[in-house]
Design an enzyme around this catalytic site. Sequence first.
Site, PDB file in Angstrom:
ATOM      1  N   GLY A  49       0.941  -1.322  -0.077  1.00  0.00           N
ATOM      2  CA  GLY A  49      -0.030  -0.127  -0.084  1.00  0.00           C
ATOM      3  C   GLY A  49       0.791   1.315   0.001  1.00  0.00           C
ATOM      4  N   VAL A  72      -2.256  -7.624  -3.261  1.00  0.00           N
ATOM      5  CA  VAL A  72      -1.772  -8.350  -2.187  1.00  0.00           C
ATOM      6  C   VAL A  72      -3.009  -9.408  -1.846  1.00  0.00           C
ATOM      7  CG1 VAL A  72      -0.372  -6.584  -1.283  1.00  0.00           C
ATOM      8  CG2 VAL A  72      -2.839  -6.815  -0.496  1.00  0.00           C
ATOM      9  N   TYR A 121     -14.172  -4.631   7.181  1.00  0.00           N
ATOM     10  CA  TYR A 121     -13.202  -3.714   7.434  1.00  0.00           C
ATOM     11  C   TYR A 121     -12.853  -3.959   9.012  1.00  0.00           C
ATOM     12  CZ  TYR A 121      -9.976   0.297   8.243  1.00  0.00           C
ATOM     13  OH  TYR A 121      -8.881   0.918   8.452  1.00  0.00           O
ATOM     14  N   ALA A 169     -13.719  -6.602  10.906  1.00  0.00           N
ATOM     15  CA  ALA A 169     -13.455  -7.950  11.151  1.00  0.00           C
ATOM     16  C   ALA A 169     -12.028  -8.208  10.495  1.00  0.00           C
ATOM     17  CB  ALA A 169     -14.294  -8.791  10.415  1.00  0.00           C
TER      18      ALA A 169
END
Length: 238
Positions: free
Chosen positions: A9, A52, A145, A147
Amino acid sequence: MSRVAVVTGAAGAIGSAVCQRLSAAGDTVIGLDVVAAVDTANGVAETIGCDVADEESVADAFESVRSRYGHPTVLVNNAGLTGAGGVEGESPADWRRIIDVNLTGAYLCARQAIAGMREQGGGRIVNIASVNGRFGGSPLSGPAYAASKGGLITLTRFMALHHAADKITVNAVAPGPHDTPMWDALDPEWRERILATVPGEAPGDPDDLAAMVAFLCGPHAGYMTGATIDVNGGQWMG
């Protein structure tokens, strides 16, 4: 000796700040991002296009890193997506994609890096979690998000325990709201509601968050592993 550091990222505000911090400390930084190129002014030696969430893409990216620079001994799992709404509103496709990027992506990258770290005598892994993984999230983050970030905190502890004997430290940071384009894109009313939950000054500066990540990657954090550091202005005090 310069270390090889991989930051996922790398094109985002936090990823860019982390790249700059690690580069300033003398590391050779390779950025991974779905964006084909990251501004080299951010301190990266090279950027590699990588999803990823895709096992083959991750394997190819790390093979490129190893062939050109050697084994990475620093890994910062920063790539992430956010969602919105509740369980009924967030689609199964969105759920899967968010989980795959935020959680499975960290697993896939760590899986590629650990053997080389062990061979080199140790390493540092830092996972970028979230305050949402602490308090359960909100309709603003969405269920996937929250979790995924909660899972990342638990994965951090698992890897820290399992790889302590390999001299690999694994820690996480749990950011609250930070001054990023994602924050700026929020509805002003939502921003005010979030700021009201932060007792300290907010939003945070991505460079300050990156400084904490750099510390966890550095020589003075050798006795820290399995920790999640809250960088959120006191939004979470659990």
